[in-house]
Design an enzyme around this catalytic site. Sequence first.
Site, PDB file in Angstrom:
ATOM      1  CG  HIS A 189      -3.152   1.230  -2.192  1.00  0.00           C
ATOM      2  ND1 HIS A 189      -1.818   1.120  -2.460  1.00  0.00           N
ATOM      3  CD2 HIS A 189      -3.791   0.469  -3.118  1.00  0.00           C
ATOM      4  CE1 HIS A 189      -1.636   0.327  -3.497  1.00  0.00           C
ATOM      5  NE2 HIS A 189      -2.811  -0.068  -3.926  1.00  0.00           N
ATOM      6  CE  LYS A 196      -0.905   4.184 -11.593  1.00  0.00           C
ATOM      7  NZ  LYS A 196      -1.113   2.867 -10.989  1.00  0.00           N
ATOM      8  CG  ASP A 197      -5.533   1.160 -11.616  1.00  0.00           C
ATOM      9  OD1 ASP A 197      -4.528   0.998 -12.320  1.00  0.00           O
ATOM     10  OD2 ASP A 197      -5.498   1.095 -10.380  1.00  0.00           O
ATOM     11  CB  SER A 200       2.285   2.881  -9.469  1.00  0.00           C
ATOM     12  OG  SER A 200       2.401   1.529  -9.829  1.00  0.00           O
ATOM     13  CD  GLN A 251      -8.784  -2.059 -11.447  1.00  0.00           C
ATOM     14  OE1 GLN A 251      -8.068  -3.003 -11.730  1.00  0.00           O
ATOM     15  NE2 GLN A 251      -8.619  -1.376 -10.323  1.00  0.00           N
ATOM     16  CB  VAL A 282      -2.721   9.885  -4.552  1.00  0.00           C
ATOM     17  CG1 VAL A 282      -1.717  10.547  -3.616  1.00  0.00           C
ATOM     18  CG2 VAL A 282      -4.120   9.907  -3.948  1.00  0.00           C
ATOM     19  CG  LEU A 323      -1.800  -1.240   1.396  1.00  0.00           C
ATOM     20  CD1 LEU A 323      -2.646  -1.126   2.661  1.00  0.00           C
ATOM     21  CD2 LEU A 323      -2.699  -1.436   0.182  1.00  0.00           C
ATOM     22  CG  HIS A 324       0.904   3.542  -3.239  1.00  0.00           C
ATOM     23  ND1 HIS A 324      -0.209   4.272  -3.586  1.00  0.00           N
ATOM     24  CD2 HIS A 324       1.007   2.560  -4.168  1.00  0.00           C
ATOM     25  CE1 HIS A 324      -0.735   3.779  -4.685  1.00  0.00           C
ATOM     26  NE2 HIS A 324      -0.031   2.725  -5.057  1.00  0.00           N
TER      27      HIS A 324
HETATM   28  O1  PAF Z   1      -6.439  -2.196  -8.725  1.00  0.00           O
HETATM   29  C1  PAF Z   1      -6.018  -3.238  -8.189  1.00  0.00           C
HETATM   30  O2  PAF Z   1      -5.142  -3.207  -7.306  1.00  0.00           O
HETATM   31  C2  PAF Z   1      -6.561  -4.591  -8.643  1.00  0.00           C
HETATM   32  O3  PAF Z   1      -6.745  -4.625 -10.021  1.00  0.00           O
HETATM   33  C3  PAF Z   1      -7.832  -5.017  -7.886  1.00  0.00           C
HETATM   34  C4  PAF Z   1      -8.993  -4.080  -8.180  1.00  0.00           C
HETATM   35  C5  PAF Z   1      -7.565  -5.066  -6.400  1.00  0.00           C
HETATM   36  C6  PAF Z   1      -8.260  -6.429  -8.345  1.00  0.00           C
HETATM   37  O4  PAF Z   1      -7.270  -7.370  -8.101  1.00  0.00           O
END
Ligand code: PAF
Length: 283
Positions: free
Chosen positions: A37, A149-150, A185, A153, A176, A33-34
């Site tokens: 997160h 950031k994603d 990241s 996703q 962030v 984690l950073h």
């Molecule tokens: O963004 C992430 O860290 C991953 O893709 C996730 C959403 C935890 C799924 O494994």
Amino acid sequence: MKIIKKISDMQEFSRQARLDGKRIGVVPTMGFLHSGHTSLIDRARAEADVLIVTLFVNPAQFAPNEDLDTYPKDFKRDRELCEAHGADVLFAPTPDEMYYPDQSVWINEEKLSQKLCGAGRPVFFRGVCTVVAKLFNITLPDFAVFGQKDAQQALIIKRMVRDLNFPVEIIIGSLVREANGMAMSSRNRYLDNEQRRNALAISEALHQVEKDIVTFHIHNKEKIMIAISKQISSAGGEVDYVSIYDAETLDDISDKSKRILIACAATFGKARLIDNVVLDLNN
Ligand code: PAF
């Protein structure tokens, strides 16, 4: 903070919390984690009665040539950070707990995942959608927080929740950046000092374009993409893609687009980095 490793224990905990009328928030992570997160955890903490952070490096979203085996891990530090940021539960299952060896049901998003990262990482979003659906069925959340950031996703998870009627609200937390502008990241850890300096070209190029568009109203998509690509390659990065799309649909921008997503992915050394900016066209 409770640490739960078994799916059945997690489901039982969440079922009880729901019976007690609690609002459950979940922040899915792959650990290491950073501050990106922890900002998502803080966001969820503010809205949840019960806050669950999940920590699972999901094998299903890595292709055989990717960094599953070397993905950075630090369980002790992750646990401390989750606790310090007020998580009630850290759900940290093993791969064997999460996947049957003969699992044969997977979730495939078929449109948004064809572009950007999905084009070069064909199994990635199938793995992400499947694990996120599983995590929703295991943690039974009212809402879940993912990071901007994603960006792709986030859009795909929203689409999965819409199309498959998951009763989960999706909240997107801001991207962030480190003090120098680089997007946070877990993979920044792969960069040595020189690569770290060079990789700044990604965020610098995106921010330059952001300024240019605001100042000069440059809507020449090709020119913008070439300028970003050039800046990243001259800093030694191998560009995977630079793309500009409607930020809601990932379609080409049109008169109807309200926000545009400028996103790129590039590799510096061993680190494949992604970054993006979203521009509001009404401004
Ligand atoms: O963004 C992430 O860290 C991953 O893709 C996730 C959403 C935890 C799924 O494994």
